[in-house]
Design an enzyme around this catalytic site. Structure first.
Site, PDB file in Angstrom:
ATOM      1  N   ASP A   1     -60.881 -65.953  17.105  1.00 42.48           N
ATOM      2  CA  ASP A   1     -59.662 -65.528  17.807  1.00 42.48           C
ATOM      3  C   ASP A   1     -59.391 -66.349  19.060  1.00 42.48           C
ATOM      4  O   ASP A   1     -58.819 -65.853  20.039  1.00 42.48           O
ATOM      5  CB  ASP A   1     -59.746 -64.031  18.177  1.00 42.48           C
TER       6      ASP A   1
ATOM      7  N   ASP B   1     -53.461 -68.658  31.112  1.00 42.32           N
ATOM      8  CA  ASP B   1     -52.592 -67.726  31.848  1.00 42.32           C
ATOM      9  C   ASP B   1     -53.239 -66.359  32.055  1.00 42.32           C
ATOM     10  O   ASP B   1     -52.891 -65.641  33.003  1.00 42.32           O
ATOM     11  CB  ASP B   1     -51.263 -67.552  31.095  1.00 42.32           C
TER      12      ASP B   1
ATOM     13  N   GLN C   1     -62.591 -68.061  11.489  1.00 38.71           N
ATOM     14  CA  GLN C   1     -63.770 -67.612  12.236  1.00 38.71           C
ATOM     15  C   GLN C   1     -64.152 -68.693  13.262  1.00 38.71           C
ATOM     16  O   GLN C   1     -63.275 -69.322  13.797  1.00 38.71           O
ATOM     17  CB  GLN C   1     -64.935 -67.254  11.289  1.00 38.71           C
TER      18      GLN C   1
ATOM     19  N   THR D   1     -70.449 -64.374   9.953  1.00 41.27           N
ATOM     20  CA  THR D   1     -69.712 -64.237   8.707  1.00 41.27           C
ATOM     21  C   THR D   1     -70.505 -64.951   7.606  1.00 41.27           C
ATOM     22  O   THR D   1     -71.603 -65.456   7.862  1.00 41.27           O
ATOM     23  CB  THR D   1     -68.258 -64.761   8.858  1.00 41.27           C
TER      24      THR D   1
ATOM     25  N   ASN E   1     -60.463 -62.067   6.226  1.00 42.88           N
ATOM     26  CA  ASN E   1     -61.072 -61.597   7.477  1.00 42.88           C
ATOM     27  C   ASN E   1     -60.426 -62.304   8.673  1.00 42.88           C
ATOM     28  O   ASN E   1     -60.512 -61.830   9.801  1.00 42.88           O
ATOM     29  CB  ASN E   1     -62.601 -61.813   7.487  1.00 42.88           C
TER      30      ASN E   1
ATOM     31  N   GLY F   1     -57.425 -63.638  11.119  1.00 44.79           N
ATOM     32  CA  GLY F   1     -56.105 -63.180  11.566  1.00 44.79           C
ATOM     33  C   GLY F   1     -55.583 -64.255  12.484  1.00 44.79           C
ATOM     34  O   GLY F   1     -56.062 -64.397  13.601  1.00 44.79           O
ATOM     35  N   HIS F   2     -54.642 -65.050  12.020  1.00 42.23           N
ATOM     36  CA  HIS F   2     -54.171 -66.225  12.754  1.00 42.23           C
ATOM     37  C   HIS F   2     -52.726 -66.013  13.191  1.00 42.23           C
ATOM     38  O   HIS F   2     -51.822 -65.934  12.361  1.00 42.23           O
ATOM     39  CB  HIS F   2     -54.309 -67.481  11.875  1.00 42.23           C
TER      40      HIS F   2
ATOM     41  N   THR G   1     -58.103 -56.005  12.261  1.00 45.67           N
ATOM     42  CA  THR G   1     -58.658 -54.644  12.236  1.00 45.67           C
ATOM     43  C   THR G   1     -58.173 -53.791  13.404  1.00 45.67           C
ATOM     44  O   THR G   1     -58.421 -52.591  13.413  1.00 45.67           O
ATOM     45  CB  THR G   1     -60.202 -54.709  12.285  1.00 45.67           C
TER      46      THR G   1
ATOM     47  N   LYS H   1     -56.653 -70.475  17.464  1.00 43.77           N
ATOM     48  CA  LYS H   1     -56.642 -71.639  16.551  1.00 43.77           C
ATOM     49  C   LYS H   1     -55.262 -71.835  15.938  1.00 43.77           C
ATOM     50  O   LYS H   1     -54.751 -72.955  15.853  1.00 43.77           O
ATOM     51  CB  LYS H   1     -57.681 -71.441  15.427  1.00 43.77           C
TER      52      LYS H   1
HETATM   53  P1  GDP Z   1     -57.041 -67.283  15.931  1.00 43.62           P
HETATM   54  O1  GDP Z   1     -57.707 -66.332  15.003  1.00 43.62           O
HETATM   55  O2  GDP Z   1     -58.012 -68.230  16.570  1.00 43.62           O
HETATM   56  O3  GDP Z   1     -55.872 -68.017  15.339  1.00 43.62           O
HETATM   57  O4  GDP Z   1     -56.476 -66.405  17.158  1.00 43.62           O
HETATM   58  P2  GDP Z   1     -55.738 -64.962  17.041  1.00 43.62           P
HETATM   59  O5  GDP Z   1     -54.359 -65.172  16.554  1.00 43.62           O
HETATM   60  O6  GDP Z   1     -56.599 -63.967  16.313  1.00 43.62           O
HETATM   61  O7  GDP Z   1     -55.792 -64.486  18.556  1.00 43.62           O
HETATM   62  C1  GDP Z   1     -55.243 -65.218  19.583  1.00 43.62           C
HETATM   63  C2  GDP Z   1     -54.223 -64.331  20.316  1.00 43.62           C
HETATM   64  O8  GDP Z   1     -53.881 -64.948  21.537  1.00 43.62           O
HETATM   65  C3  GDP Z   1     -52.930 -64.184  19.557  1.00 43.62           C
HETATM   66  O9  GDP Z   1     -52.359 -62.936  19.867  1.00 43.62           O
HETATM   67  C4  GDP Z   1     -52.064 -65.311  20.109  1.00 43.62           C
HETATM   68  O10 GDP Z   1     -50.669 -65.039  20.013  1.00 43.62           O
HETATM   69  C5  GDP Z   1     -52.510 -65.324  21.539  1.00 43.62           C
HETATM   70  N1  GDP Z   1     -52.486 -66.635  22.205  1.00 43.62           N
HETATM   71  C6  GDP Z   1     -52.771 -67.862  21.706  1.00 43.62           C
HETATM   72  N2  GDP Z   1     -52.735 -68.793  22.690  1.00 43.62           N
HETATM   73  C7  GDP Z   1     -52.431 -68.134  23.830  1.00 43.62           C
HETATM   74  C8  GDP Z   1     -52.288 -68.527  25.199  1.00 43.62           C
HETATM   75  O11 GDP Z   1     -52.438 -69.709  25.569  1.00 43.62           O
HETATM   76  N3  GDP Z   1     -51.970 -67.545  26.109  1.00 43.62           N
HETATM   77  C9  GDP Z   1     -51.804 -66.233  25.740  1.00 43.62           C
HETATM   78  N4  GDP Z   1     -51.523 -65.340  26.674  1.00 43.62           N
HETATM   79  N5  GDP Z   1     -51.943 -65.844  24.466  1.00 43.62           N
HETATM   80  C10 GDP Z   1     -52.269 -66.762  23.525  1.00 43.62           C
HETATM   81  P1  IMO Z   2     -60.423 -65.590  12.997  1.00 45.60           P
HETATM   82  O1  IMO Z   2     -60.235 -66.664  11.957  1.00 45.60           O
HETATM   83  C1  IMO Z   2     -63.173 -62.880  15.014  1.00 45.60           C
HETATM   84  C2  IMO Z   2     -66.417 -61.212  12.572  1.00 45.60           C
HETATM   85  C3  IMO Z   2     -66.410 -59.726  12.282  1.00 45.60           C
HETATM   86  C4  IMO Z   2     -67.914 -59.470  12.197  1.00 45.60           C
HETATM   87  C5  IMO Z   2     -68.436 -60.733  11.523  1.00 45.60           C
HETATM   88  C6  IMO Z   2     -68.650 -60.606  10.008  1.00 45.60           C
HETATM   89  O2  IMO Z   2     -59.211 -64.753  13.193  1.00 45.60           O
HETATM   90  O3  IMO Z   2     -60.966 -66.164  14.269  1.00 45.60           O
HETATM   91  P2  IMO Z   2     -66.968 -60.537   7.947  1.00 45.60           P
HETATM   92  O4  IMO Z   2     -65.887 -59.563   7.594  1.00 45.60           O
HETATM   93  O5  IMO Z   2     -66.517 -61.944   8.063  1.00 45.60           O
HETATM   94  O6  IMO Z   2     -68.171 -60.402   7.042  1.00 45.60           O
HETATM   95  O7  IMO Z   2     -67.471 -60.063   9.410  1.00 45.60           O
HETATM   96  O8  IMO Z   2     -67.463 -61.749  11.785  1.00 45.60           O
HETATM   97  N1  IMO Z   2     -65.172 -61.928  12.192  1.00 45.60           N
HETATM   98  C7  IMO Z   2     -64.277 -62.386  13.065  1.00 45.60           C
HETATM   99  N2  IMO Z   2     -64.212 -62.266  14.411  1.00 45.60           N
HETATM  100  N3  IMO Z   2     -62.241 -63.608  14.358  1.00 45.60           N
HETATM  101  C8  IMO Z   2     -62.314 -63.757  13.007  1.00 45.60           C
HETATM  102  O9  IMO Z   2     -61.494 -64.588  12.340  1.00 45.60           O
HETATM  103  C9  IMO Z   2     -63.336 -63.107  12.308  1.00 45.60           C
HETATM  104  N4  IMO Z   2     -63.679 -63.021  10.997  1.00 45.60           N
HETATM  105  C10 IMO Z   2     -64.807 -62.321  10.947  1.00 45.60           C
HETATM  106  O10 IMO Z   2     -65.823 -58.999  13.320  1.00 45.60           O
HETATM  107  O11 IMO Z   2     -68.459 -59.426  13.496  1.00 45.60           O
HETATM  108 MG    MG Z   3     -57.966 -64.244  14.763  1.00 43.27          MG
END
Ligand code: GDP
Ligand code: IMO
Ligand code: MG
Length: 426
Positions: free
Chosen positions: A13, A331, A222, A237, A38, A40-41, A299, A16
């Site tokens: 998270d 930020d 991940q 994972t 698993n 969430g992008h 989740t 990416k």
């Molecule tokens: P990923 O799994 O690595 O693609 O990241 P996620 O989408 O799960 O989580 C990143 C969260 O941070 C999302 O809600 C994005 O919209 C948000 N986000 C990404 N870059 C920035 C940033 O530079 N500043 C802020 N405030 N939010 C960001």
């Molecule tokens: P993105 O791509 C953050 C974590 C789960 C758990 C462990 C194993 O959005 O960054 P799994 O269901 O993969 O067997 O769970 O990995 N996990 C993540 N944590 N971002 C993710 O994906 C994740 N995908 C799995 O919370 O700790």
């Molecule tokens: Mg994510």
């Protein structure tokens, strides 16, 4: 140049998807190489927020061919749900290609995931319960069903029935509720038919694209410290998000890759259980969660939060051959009076520079911090390095010095255009 890998440098998270969305403008092919739903992008375009679980984050550009490569485990209900939702929001998914060699996830994988977590009692991993681990286990046991199997729909249906019946024996023995065989066979036969036009020999497709001069972006899900081999096992994972996994997961070779972008937040988060040396369990941690909106994309779980950890990032450079860093969510630190950055660990009274290989040792690691003054002003409108406050310059320089690679992109907000190219002038 040809192939770029984007990899999470922490526990997921990191933002990416936002960076991939940005880089996709220069990469006509964007391929996911491991993990499944698993992930969430999140990509935010104007007022529209998209949370992708399986579709590569380059899907928003007509110029991009999105690819789900062989290393991904594919949950067909989620895939088609996502395609339908994106299509209804005006995003065309017709060009999507799904590897014939990607393994499929079935309802019995989700049952096993839940039963295994239940059996762990107080030592739950905190998986996403999506069936990811059991699906990769089946792949390793050589009993998995690959996407290409749907080309012969009758034998696919027979294979689903056979696997479902034998897994039901194990589910029942473990005290679980057996999967409805007929319903599953009917549902997956329909989904299998729907998958047929998307099937592709993605290994040769990617190599042909490369030979034709296309730049390819490989999207990691991940992150480094959730890697099955290199993460905080067993709190990991079941795939290899590290850059090496991008080769196995696509069929491109190590020498095809020339740029590896590690993504880190300006602090650290983790969702699920496992060691976390810089975790803040006090009011500062609450502030990071509140301001950073640190709740799981998939989740909805609250993420744990703490200061940035350069010991981890240095290890991420080693494991992934990172050529650069993107620092997101700068930020989120806007209102902090002081900012801490972990530059080393003290273990049993001794300072260590390297990331410990044993989780029980990592559990004893006490972070050594460098403290910086915060900037206490709004950074979200910054678009060049010059627009960023001097205290933010100091933070980025400290990260570069500690980690040993250059920062290229800095995130200053969730929206697609909220970023600074570090080093760019007004
Ligand atoms: P990923 O799994 O690595 O693609 O990241 P996620 O989408 O799960 O989580 C990143 C969260 O941070 C999302 O809600 C994005 O919209 C948000 N986000 C990404 N870059 C920035 C940033 O530079 N500043 C802020 N405030 N939010 C960001
Ligand atoms: P993105 O791509 C953050 C974590 C789960 C758990 C462990 C194993 O959005 O960054 P799994 O269901 O993969 O067997 O769970 O990995 N996990 C993540 N944590 N971002 C993710 O994906 C994740 N995908 C799995 O919370 O700790
Ligand atoms: Mg994510």
């Amino acid at each position: 140049m040809p192939v770029t890998v984007v990899v999470g440098a922490q526990w997921g998270d990191e933002g990416k998807a936002k960076v991939i969305d940005l880089l996709a403008k220069e990469h006509p092919v964007v391929a996911r190489y491991q993990g499944g739903h698993n992930a969430g992008h999140t990509v935010v375009v104007g007022n529209e927020k998209y949370a992708l679980q399986l579709t590569p984050s380059g899907v928003f550009y007509d110029s991009v061919t999105p690819v789900i490569a062989n290393g991904v485990v594919v949950d067909l209900p989620t895939l088609f749900n996502e395609i339908d939702t994106l299509t209804s929001r005006g995003i065309n998914c017709d060009k999507l290609k799904v590897s014939t060699r990607a393994h499929l996830i079935f309802p019995w994988h989700q049952s096993h995931d839940a039963l295994a977590e239940e059996a762990r009692g107080d030592h739950k991993i905190g998986t996403t319960l999506k069936g990811i681990g059991p699906a990769y286990a089946d792949k390793s046991r050589r009993v998995g069903i690959q996407a290409g199997a749907v080309a012969d729909i009758d034998s696919f249906a027979a294979a689903v029935r056979q696997r479902c019946e034998s897994e039901n024996v194990l589910i029942t023995q473990a005290g679980g509720v057996p999967v409805d065989v007929d319903e599953t066979v009917t549902r997956f036969t329909d989904l299998g038919r729907r998958l047929q036009p998307y099937l592709c020999d993605t290994v040769n497709f990617l190599h042909d694209e490369l030979a034709n001069g296309s730049a390819i972006l490989l999207e990691g899900a991940q992150a480094t410290f959730l890697d099955l081999d290199h993460g905080t096992y067993p709190y990991v994972t079941s795939s290899n998000p590290t850059a090496g996994g991008a080769c196995a997961g696509t069929g491109l070779g190590p020498r095809d890759i020339d740029r590896v972008v590690g993504i880190t937040k300006s602090y650290t988060t983790r969702v699920g259980a496992g060691p976390f040396p810089t975790e803040l369990t006090d009011e500062l941690g609450e502030r990071l969660v509140d301001i950073g909106r640190e709740f799981g994309t998939v989740t909805g779980r609250r993420r744990r939060a703490g200061w940035l950890d350069c010991v981890m990032l240095r290890h991420a450079v080693r494991l992934n051959s990172l050529t650069e860093l993107a620092v997101t969510k700068l930020d989120v630190l806007d209102s902090f009076e002081t900012i801490r950055v972990c530059t080393g660990y003290r273990i049993d009274g001794k300072e260590v520079a390297n990331y410990p290989d044993l989780p029980e040792v990592l559990d004893r690691a006490e972070p050594v911090y460098t403290e910086l003054a915060g900037w206490q002003c709004d950074s979200t409108n910054a678009r060049t390095s010059d627009d960023l406050p001097l205290q933010a310059h100091a933070l980025i320089r400290l990260i570069e010095e500690q980690v040993g690679v250059s920062v290229r992109i800095i995130g200053v907000g969730a929206e697609r255009d909220d970023y600074v190219l570090w080093g760019s002038q007004a």
